[in-house]
Scaffold this motif. Structure first.
Motif, PDB file in Angstrom:
ATOM      1  N   LEU A   1       0.829  -1.202   0.000  1.00 58.86           N
ATOM      2  CA  LEU A   1       0.000   0.000   0.000  1.00 58.86           C
ATOM      3  C   LEU A   1       0.869   1.260   0.000  1.00 58.86           C
ATOM      4  CD1 LEU A   1      -2.832  -1.025   2.506  1.00 58.86           C
ATOM      5  CD2 LEU A   1      -3.008  -0.756   0.028  1.00 58.86           C
ATOM      6  N   GLU A   2       1.988   1.197   0.694  1.00 57.44           N
ATOM      7  CA  GLU A   2       2.926   2.318   0.697  1.00 57.44           C
ATOM      8  C   GLU A   2       3.477   2.549  -0.711  1.00 57.44           C
ATOM      9  OE1 GLU A   2       4.410   5.522   2.484  1.00 57.44           O
ATOM     10  OE2 GLU A   2       3.365   3.986   3.650  1.00 57.44           O
TER      11      GLU A   2
ATOM     12  N   LYS B   1       0.881   4.278  -2.847  1.00 56.46           N
ATOM     13  CA  LYS B   1       0.856   5.722  -2.673  1.00 56.46           C
ATOM     14  C   LYS B   1       1.994   6.386  -3.434  1.00 56.46           C
ATOM     15  CE  LYS B   1       0.828   5.830   1.862  1.00 56.46           C
ATOM     16  NZ  LYS B   1       0.781   6.425   3.219  1.00 56.46           N
TER      17      LYS B   1
ATOM     18  N   GLY C   1       0.948   6.323  -7.146  1.00 53.64           N
ATOM     19  CA  GLY C   1      -0.410   6.746  -7.463  1.00 53.64           C
ATOM     20  C   GLY C   1      -0.502   8.258  -7.513  1.00 53.64           C
ATOM     21  N   THR C   2      -1.665   8.785  -7.139  1.00 56.44           N
ATOM     22  CA  THR C   2      -1.895  10.231  -7.222  1.00 56.44           C
ATOM     23  C   THR C   2      -1.050  11.010  -6.219  1.00 56.44           C
ATOM     24  OG1 THR C   2      -3.776   9.967  -5.722  1.00 56.44           O
ATOM     25  CG2 THR C   2      -4.235   9.984  -8.093  1.00 56.44           C
ATOM     26  N   GLU C   3      -0.481  10.313  -5.229  1.00 56.10           N
ATOM     27  CA  GLU C   3       0.358  10.991  -4.244  1.00 56.10           C
ATOM     28  C   GLU C   3       1.838  10.912  -4.617  1.00 56.10           C
ATOM     29  OE1 GLU C   3      -0.690   9.818  -0.155  1.00 56.10           O
ATOM     30  OE2 GLU C   3      -2.477   8.927  -1.040  1.00 56.10           O
ATOM     31  N   GLY C   4       2.166  10.229  -5.707  1.00 59.58           N
ATOM     32  CA  GLY C   4       3.571  10.065  -6.054  1.00 59.58           C
ATOM     33  C   GLY C   4       3.829  10.217  -7.532  1.00 59.58           C
TER      34      GLY C   4
ATOM     35  N   THR D   1       9.272   6.307  -0.196  1.00 59.14           N
ATOM     36  CA  THR D   1       8.608   5.002  -0.237  1.00 59.14           C
ATOM     37  C   THR D   1       9.579   3.886   0.109  1.00 59.14           C
ATOM     38  OG1 THR D   1       7.068   5.791  -1.935  1.00 59.14           O
ATOM     39  CG2 THR D   1       7.326   3.411  -1.715  1.00 59.14           C
TER      40      THR D   1
ATOM     41  N   ARG E   1      10.341   8.138   7.318  1.00 56.81           N
ATOM     42  CA  ARG E   1       9.630   8.884   6.283  1.00 56.81           C
ATOM     43  C   ARG E   1      10.130  10.341   6.231  1.00 56.81           C
ATOM     44  NH1 ARG E   1       4.769   7.633   4.134  1.00 56.81           N
ATOM     45  NH2 ARG E   1       4.174   6.358   5.938  1.00 56.81           N
TER      46      ARG E   1
END
Length: 329
Positions: free
Chosen positions: A195-196, A199, A202-205, A220, A240
């Motif tokens: 899931l990380e 992200k 996806g739209t966050e990366g 990530t 992070r």
């Protein structure tokens, strides 16, 4: 086993859908609107002497292990898959610093995990990075012809095959993480790591234009390493924050090198980001001295985020931060 396979194919379907959205609607807008940075001579000192030599040996050893694992993860096979695999291997095994997998491995070991535990995740991150390189070089994107001193992927294999390789990399990254991570790792940790990664691409990366830089992928990588290594929530968030600082440093230096080094030195087309106004940190806004101060500030902040960990175990990540700031290509 059926649930595990269902999970793999569900994620593959999701990511292929994300890829379609990225190609069709989102990335062209970012090409037109992005800005980046300029002239930052490297000045943050890397620790010299014995410790520095140990770190260089560490990097060489880790890089060799990662290269071997990547070679095994994408073997050649019979037609018709052979052509796709050749395309994937061309970019995946064409060199590179392997900073992202090193971040993943070092983060895992920092929280008490084993190198072998994080290797599948480290390989998956490098697969995602390879897919972003192929994608960014395409004519409909940055339209580049040189990468790591070699013709870009689509110049060798054609645009159609290159695009298929991008999708194949994303699917394989998910599959490899789920299937190859040690059974000793709790399934919830594996799912959390995947899931990380979702992200991150996806739209966050990836879709947010971070794919070509360490800011998204590096964050990530470090977080996935901490997760599969069994880190606590507090440890994972510290990793992070550390990786976010390192990623921003990488962007600053990358933009500097784009305008201060030749194509031969970089192994890719120099000056292209400046011409296309794709520089993240505009020198007209920040200036050289302010850029230096900003890089130093980020390095200090990265170190602060690692203070909660054992100093000896944190040493590779501290050296990686210095390496990123001082790299020359």
């Amino acid at each position: 086993m059926e649930n595990k396979e269902a999970l793999v194919y569900t994620f593959i379907s999701i990511f292929i859908s994300l890829q379609f959205l990225f190609w069709r609607f989102i990335r062209p807008r970012f090409n037109a609107g992005q800005t980046r940075h300029l002239d930052l001579p490297s000045h943050t000192p890397i620790v010299e002497g014995y410790e520095s030599e140990k770190f260089l040996s560490y990097m060489i050893r880790k890089s060799k292990l990662v290269n071997q694992a990547l070679d095994e993860a994408v073997p050649l096979c019979q037609p018709p898959v052979l052509k796709i695999r050749e395309t994937m291997r061309y970019t995946l095994l064409s060199g590179g610093k392997r900073i992202r997998p090193m971040l993943c491995l070092a983060a895992c070991e920092l929280v008490g995990g084993k190198e072998s535990t994080a290797m599948p995740a480290a390989c998956a991150i490098e697969m995602i990075h390879a897919s972003s390189l192929i994608q960014d070089d395409l004519p409909c994107m940055d339209d580049d012809s040189l990468r790591r001193g070699k013709p870009t992927n689509h110049k060798v294999f054609g645009e159609n095959i290159a695009i298929l390789a991008v999708d194949a990399f994303i699917a394989l990254a998910i599959k490899h993480t789920v299937e190859s991570t040690s059974l000793d790792v709790h399934p919830r940790r594996v799912l959390r790591a995947v899931l990380e990664m979702a992200k991150g691409i996806g739209t966050e990366g990836l879709v947010a234009g971070q794919a070509a830089d360490l800011a998204g992928e590096g964050m990530t990588a470090a977080v996935m390493g901490g997760i599969v290594g069994g880190g606590s929530d507090e440890e994972i968030e510290s990793l992070r924050s550390y990786a976010r600082c390192v990623g921003l440093m990488f962007q600053v230096v990358d933009d500097v090198l784009d305008v201060t080094k030749s194509s031969e030195e970089l192994g890719k087309t120099a000056g292209k980001d400046l011409i296309s106004e794709k520089l993240t940190y505009n020198p007209k806004l920040m200036g050289v001295e302010k850029s230096r101060e900003y890089a130093d500030k980020l390095n200090r902040e990265a170190r602060e985020h690692l203070k909660m960990f054992d100093s000896d175990k944190a040493t590779p990540l501290l050296f990686l931060a210095d390496y990123v700031v001082n790299r020359q290509n």
